[in-house]
Scaffold this motif. Structure first.
Motif, mmCIF file in Angstrom:
data_model
loop_
_atom_site.group_PDB
_atom_site.id
_atom_site.type_symbol
_atom_site.label_atom_id
_atom_site.label_comp_id
_atom_site.label_asym_id
_atom_site.label_seq_id
_atom_site.Cartn_x
_atom_site.Cartn_y
_atom_site.Cartn_z
ATOM 1 N N ILE B 612 68.907 -52.027 1.692
ATOM 2 C CA ILE B 612 67.758 -51.169 1.991
ATOM 3 C C ILE B 612 67.604 -50.997 3.490
ATOM 4 C CG2 ILE B 612 65.271 -50.983 1.760
ATOM 5 C CD1 ILE B 612 65.596 -52.528 -0.897
ATOM 6 N N ASP B 613 67.549 -52.123 4.217
ATOM 7 C CA ASP B 613 67.401 -52.030 5.661
ATOM 8 C C ASP B 613 68.586 -51.311 6.280
ATOM 9 O OD1 ASP B 613 64.988 -53.039 6.032
ATOM 10 O OD2 ASP B 613 65.607 -54.841 7.126
ATOM 11 N N ALA B 614 69.784 -51.559 5.752
ATOM 12 C CA ALA B 614 70.983 -50.947 6.324
ATOM 13 C C ALA B 614 70.865 -49.435 6.254
ATOM 14 C CB ALA B 614 72.218 -51.427 5.562
ATOM 15 N N GLY B 615 70.416 -48.892 5.136
ATOM 16 C CA GLY B 615 70.271 -47.449 5.011
ATOM 17 C C GLY B 615 69.286 -46.897 6.017
ATOM 18 N N VAL B 616 68.156 -47.587 6.125
ATOM 19 C CA VAL B 616 67.105 -47.081 7.012
ATOM 20 C C VAL B 616 67.569 -47.129 8.466
ATOM 21 C CG1 VAL B 616 64.771 -47.481 7.819
ATOM 22 C CG2 VAL B 616 65.299 -47.741 5.406
ATOM 23 N N THR B 617 68.163 -48.257 8.870
ATOM 24 C CA THR B 617 68.548 -48.365 10.277
ATOM 25 C C THR B 617 69.687 -47.407 10.596
ATOM 26 O OG1 THR B 617 69.852 -50.257 9.598
ATOM 27 C CG2 THR B 617 67.773 -50.701 10.742
ATOM 28 N N ASP B 618 70.578 -47.121 9.630
ATOM 29 C CA ASP B 618 71.666 -46.177 9.900
ATOM 30 C C ASP B 618 71.110 -44.797 10.188
ATOM 31 O OD1 ASP B 618 73.577 -48.007 9.763
ATOM 32 O OD2 ASP B 618 74.412 -47.400 7.816
ATOM 33 N N VAL B 619 70.132 -44.362 9.432
ATOM 34 C CA VAL B 619 69.531 -43.053 9.681
ATOM 35 C C VAL B 619 68.987 -43.006 11.108
ATOM 36 C CG1 VAL B 619 67.589 -41.571 9.082
ATOM 37 C CG2 VAL B 619 69.004 -42.553 7.279
ATOM 38 N N ALA B 620 68.300 -44.074 11.498
ATOM 39 C CA ALA B 620 67.717 -44.104 12.838
ATOM 40 C C ALA B 620 68.817 -44.082 13.894
ATOM 41 C CB ALA B 620 66.849 -45.345 12.993
ATOM 42 N N ARG B 621 69.918 -44.829 13.641
ATOM 43 C CA ARG B 621 70.976 -44.915 14.645
ATOM 44 C C ARG B 621 71.686 -43.569 14.816
ATOM 45 N NH1 ARG B 621 73.160 -49.792 13.137
ATOM 46 N NH2 ARG B 621 74.694 -48.718 11.845
ATOM 47 N N ILE B 622 71.926 -42.884 13.676
ATOM 48 C CA ILE B 622 72.608 -41.592 13.750
ATOM 49 C C ILE B 622 71.744 -40.590 14.513
ATOM 50 C CG2 ILE B 622 73.381 -39.637 12.372
ATOM 51 C CD1 ILE B 622 74.238 -41.733 10.257
ATOM 52 N N ALA B 623 70.446 -40.594 14.234
ATOM 53 C CA ALA B 623 69.552 -39.662 14.922
ATOM 54 C C ALA B 623 69.559 -39.941 16.422
ATOM 55 C CB ALA B 623 68.137 -39.782 14.364
ATOM 56 N N GLY B 624 69.540 -41.195 16.789
ATOM 57 C CA GLY B 624 69.533 -41.561 18.201
ATOM 58 C C GLY B 624 70.821 -41.135 18.894
ATOM 59 N N ARG B 625 71.938 -41.349 18.222
ATOM 60 C CA ARG B 625 73.245 -40.995 18.775
ATOM 61 C C ARG B 625 73.327 -39.491 19.023
ATOM 62 N NH1 ARG B 625 77.543 -43.086 16.533
ATOM 63 N NH2 ARG B 625 79.050 -44.014 17.794
ATOM 64 N N LEU B 626 72.891 -38.698 18.016
ATOM 65 C CA LEU B 626 72.898 -37.244 18.140
ATOM 66 C C LEU B 626 72.071 -36.816 19.351
ATOM 67 C CD1 LEU B 626 72.534 -35.755 14.553
ATOM 68 C CD2 LEU B 626 74.269 -35.199 16.266
ATOM 69 N N GLY B 627 70.906 -37.417 19.489
ATOM 70 C CA GLY B 627 70.037 -37.043 20.608
ATOM 71 C C GLY B 627 70.699 -37.316 21.941
ATOM 72 N N ARG B 628 71.348 -38.508 22.059
ATOM 73 C CA ARG B 628 71.983 -38.849 23.328
ATOM 74 C C ARG B 628 73.124 -37.889 23.659
ATOM 75 N NH1 ARG B 628 71.077 -43.834 21.757
ATOM 76 N NH2 ARG B 628 73.106 -44.058 20.782
ATOM 77 N N GLU B 629 73.900 -37.509 22.636
ATOM 78 C CA GLU B 629 75.046 -36.637 22.865
ATOM 79 C C GLU B 629 74.602 -35.237 23.275
ATOM 80 O OE1 GLU B 629 78.288 -37.581 22.647
ATOM 81 O OE2 GLU B 629 77.566 -39.626 22.256
ATOM 82 N N LEU B 630 73.515 -34.752 22.655
ATOM 83 C CA LEU B 630 73.152 -33.356 22.836
ATOM 84 C C LEU B 630 72.225 -33.122 24.019
ATOM 85 C CD1 LEU B 630 72.658 -32.226 19.146
ATOM 86 C CD2 LEU B 630 74.599 -31.792 20.644
ATOM 87 N N ARG B 631 71.711 -34.171 24.643
ATOM 88 C CA ARG B 631 70.716 -33.936 25.680
ATOM 89 C C ARG B 631 71.323 -33.293 26.917
ATOM 90 N NH1 ARG B 631 68.937 -39.827 27.697
ATOM 91 N NH2 ARG B 631 67.940 -38.633 29.334
ATOM 92 N N GLY B 632 72.642 -33.397 27.059
ATOM 93 C CA GLY B 632 73.292 -32.796 28.215
ATOM 94 C C GLY B 632 73.117 -31.283 28.271
#
Lengths: 104, 663
Positions: B612-632
């Motif tokens: 359960i936690d793994a699913g939730v934290t993965d969603v958060a991690r993917i969203a964070g990664r996308l944000g970091r990549e696209l902010r440029g």
């Protein structure tokens, strides 16, 4: 004496020329006042095209739309100038490239 | 011929005009609870008055509507009125059933309940959360009325669950005491186990009969296969065992004494814990059709009666003595209705509601007087200090041991002899022995509490009480004493005379009252070896022996003289099985609690972090990664944005101009 028949293409051509002068101004100038003036040029190019087509199609909708554009242009000028004033007060500078606080 | 043709169930009179009195009786306590929840703090002292008035009004309305329970004269015969109210699904109606059984329970709930509300005004006068207390009490009355007035099993289940909830609220009323919270949770969890049993019974009977109303289900009772009926009965009995503190689900009842004393009197003595008796009596057609279920329930009732009485011997807390005694007496009731002696079992409920409420309220007077001291070793000699409490508890004790002339004499002997009459000699023997033990432990309590010298000023260590947690006073002030004593005095009357309704054998008022409810079944062939009178004498002799033992141990002049030393050594010498309450808590711990905790631990260690936690934290991690990549992309340069706008417009126009426009 009858008025000289002016072809629609002349109006559209003039409109296009004015519009691209505006585009070039927005893209190349760094003084925000000039940028705003260029935007006004683009608005008026659009107005000219609207009136020309309205006349051509004998449809008054274009006239009304032009008035709307004029109103929007006035509002845009007011807000744009306010932004310029605020930006100048903060940065002592009116170069649009220097006002880049929103970079990622 | 199925045994139920011709009995009451065929004659339930379905009426479609609402009975406004009945509706008022049912809903007024709910209105009272809601009003107290909403406006209680503003009412201050008035909260108790409002809550009490509501219940007494219900009692009065019930008295006005007594006739309705026996069917309207215009409609001819009929034992009651089924009043359909709402239909929640096509074919599933919720209605009220107003018949002698429901009437009796309603009278006890509102009558005894009203007196206990009145008592609570005085008992809870010093408590800051009075409004909440009375809201819960009114809510309990509403839930209990739902339970007994429903005309179908689903409504019964709703009431069954709600009384458990009200009980949870009230046991944990003093929620700042960790022991009260633990007791409330324990009671609730065990009660929910019973709810699940009831729900399972409803599933089975719906699968077998296609209905959940009493009338429909019972009309099938004679034709269902034995196995199905036994399954239903066992599932129903699981519910009864949890609610009515029968073995092995009784362990919550002694702990429930953590609640305020009026709660113990109303919920954990007079009404809620007798819901199991009501359910078995209500489902009499099912039990009549299944001899195995009868033997099972009768046996468990008898063993519960014996166990409760044995454990009451070893208790020192005055409320725990009464709690185990309640468990024992409900064992009698369940045994009575279980073996088919319905009238006797219900009579014992009826009498017990009065005398046990009287005993608890008397104990409450003592506890109140002593500033929340509940240990009988710290009492003694209270006969003169709290005379009303002494008289009340003396009357209650004489009633519970079955002293001739007191209510328990009629009801308990009727149960005990009814068991023998229906051919269960072993259960009879247990019941008689239990009666003797009852005499012992009740008089032990009376002697230790009210006779001898007051031991409240004796240091704890001398009584072997060292190291116990300090009693937390719930605050006593303000209310006049008569406010608590008046209900106690009123309850003394029915505690004596309640049994008189059964005088006269088969022609008594009591037997006529239920003549339409329970089919008269032939008694088994060999009649009992001795008459009811002989049985009564035998029981009386054994009870007298029990009382005599109590007198010799605690009542003689010598025993009273050396009470302090005696009590200290005795407390240390109680055998371990009694101290641990026959290890039932350990049994439930091993069977249910520890496996459940192990399962919970396994889930918290593996499933929770890795699934359960793994699913939730993965969603958060993917969203964070996308944000970091696209902010440029966000340069902040106005001209760059303008270029993108122009470029976009060009692409857009080119697309339509070159590809989409018709040529």
């Amino acid at each position: 004496m009858t008025s000289l028949p002016v072809d629609i293409s002349n109006y559209v051509g003039l409109s296009a020329v004015i519009f691209f002068i505006g585009v070039a101004g927005v893209l190349t100038r760094r003084n925000p006042l000039i940028v705003l003036m260029s935007i006004e040029l683009m608005f008026n190019a659009a107005n000219l095209a609207l009136i020309a087509f309205s006349r051509f199609w004998q449809n008054n909708a274009g006239h009304i739309f032009a008035f709307l554009v004029i109103t929007v242009a006035a509002a845009e000028a007011a807000i744009g100038l306010a932004i310029v004033v605020v930006a100048f007060r903060r940065a002592k500078n009116v170069d649009v490239d220097e006002v880049a606080g929103l970079h990622g | 011929m199925p045994p139920y043709v011709g009995s009451g169930w065929a004659a339930v009179h379905h009426t479609h005009n609402l009975d406004p009195l009945l509706l008022a009786v049912w809903l007024l306590p709910l209105a009272g609870a809601l009003a107290l929840w909403a406006f209680g703090p503003q009412l201050r002292r008035g909260a108790g008055v409002l809550g009490t008035a509501v219940v007494f009004v219900c009692f009065a309305l019930t008295l006005f509507d007594v006739r309705g329970a026996f069917g309207s004269p215009a409609s001819g015969v009929g034992i009651g009125n089924a009043v359909p109210l709402v239909s929640w699904l096509p074919g599933f109606d919720f209605g009220l059933l107003w018949d002698p059984l429901a009437l009796l329970w309603t009278l006890v709930i509102t009558g005894v309940g009203g007196l206990i509300h009145l008592y609570s005004i005085g008992y809870m006068a010093g408590d800051k959360a009075q409004a909440r207390f009375f809201a819960y009490l009114n809510f309990f009355v509403f839930a209990m009325l739902t339970l007994v007035l429903s005309d179908n099993f689903v409504g019964l289940l709703v009431g069954w669950g709600l009384v458990g909830l009200a009980s949870y609220f009230l046991i944990g009323f003093w929620f700042y005491k960790p022991s009260a919270v633990a007791a409330a949770r324990k009671a609730f969890v065990i009660n929910v186990a019973g709810d699940v049993g009831l729900m399972f019974a409803i599933f089975v009977m719906f699968a077998a009969t296609g209905s959940t109303t009493y009338a429909d289900v019972f009309s099938h009772a004679g034709t269902l296969p034995q196995g199905v009926i036994l399954t239903i009965c066992i599932a129903l009995f699981i519910a009864c065992a949890a609610k009515s503190a029968q073995l092995p689900l009784h362990t919550w009842l002694p702990d429930a004494m953590e609640g305020p004393t009026p709660v113990s009197a109303l919920i954990h003595a007079a009404t809620m814990v007798t819901a199991g008796v009501y359910l078995i009596a209500r489902c009499a057609p099912l039990w009549d059709a299944s001899p195995d279920a009868r033997a099972l329930v009768g046996t468990i009732g008898a063993l519960t009666a014996l166990t409760g009485a044995l454990l009451a011997i070893a208790q020192w807390d005055i409320k725990r003595i009464l709690a185990y005694s309640t468990m024992s007496q409900i064992g009698y009731m369940i045994m009575g209705v279980g073996v088919g002696a319905y009238q006797a079992g219900i009579l014992h409920f009826y009498a017990h509601a009065f005398f046990k409420a009287l005993l608890f309220l008397g104990a409450g007077l003592v506890i109140h007087e002593l500033g929340d001291e509940q240990d009988v070793r710290k009492m003694g000699g209270l006969r003169t200090r709290t005379p009303i409490a002494f008289i009340a508890m003396a009357i209650g004790t004489l009633a519970i041991i079955g002293f001739p002339g007191f209510s328990g004499f009629y009801s308990k002997d009727a149960v005990i002899y009814g068991v023998l009459e229906r051919g269960y000699p072993a259960l009879y023997a247990i019941a008689v022995i239990t009666a003797g033990i009852t005499g012992y432990y009740m008089f032990r309590m009376i002697f230790v509490t009210f006779y001898g010298r007051y031991r409240g000023d004796v240091p704890d260590a001398e009584l072997g009480l060292a190291g116990r947690p300090p009693a937390s006073a719930h605050g006593h002030h303000g209310a006049p004493r008569w406010l608590m004593e008046a209900p106690v005095i009123v309850l003394m009357v029915p505690s004596v005379i309640a049994g008189y309704v059964s005088i006269g054998g088969a022609g008594s008022l009591w037997m006529r009252y239920f003549k339409a409810d329970f089919a008269s079944q032939p008694l088994p062939a060999p009649p009992p070896p001795f008459s009811e009178l002989a049985s009564t004498l035998l029981v009386f002799a054994i009870v007298a022996a029990g009382v005599a033992v109590a007198y010799l141990r605690y009542g003689t002049a010598a025993a009273k003289e050396g009470a302090v030393a005696r009590l200290r050594t005795e407390a240390a010498r109680i055998p371990q099985p009694f101290v641990r309450a026959f290890y039932f808590d350990d049994l439930i711990d091993a069977v249910a609690v520890r496996p459940a905790r192990a399962l919970g631990n396994a889930f918290s260690r593996f499933v929770d972090p890795h699934v359960i936690d793994a699913g939730v934290t993965d969603v958060a991690r993917i969203a964070g990664r996308l944000g970091r990549e696209l902010r440029g992309i966000q340069t902040g340069l106005v001209r760059a944005y303008a270029f993108v706008v122009v470029g976009g417009a060009v692409v857009f126009i080119a697309y339509f101009a070159l590809l989409r426009l018709p040529r």
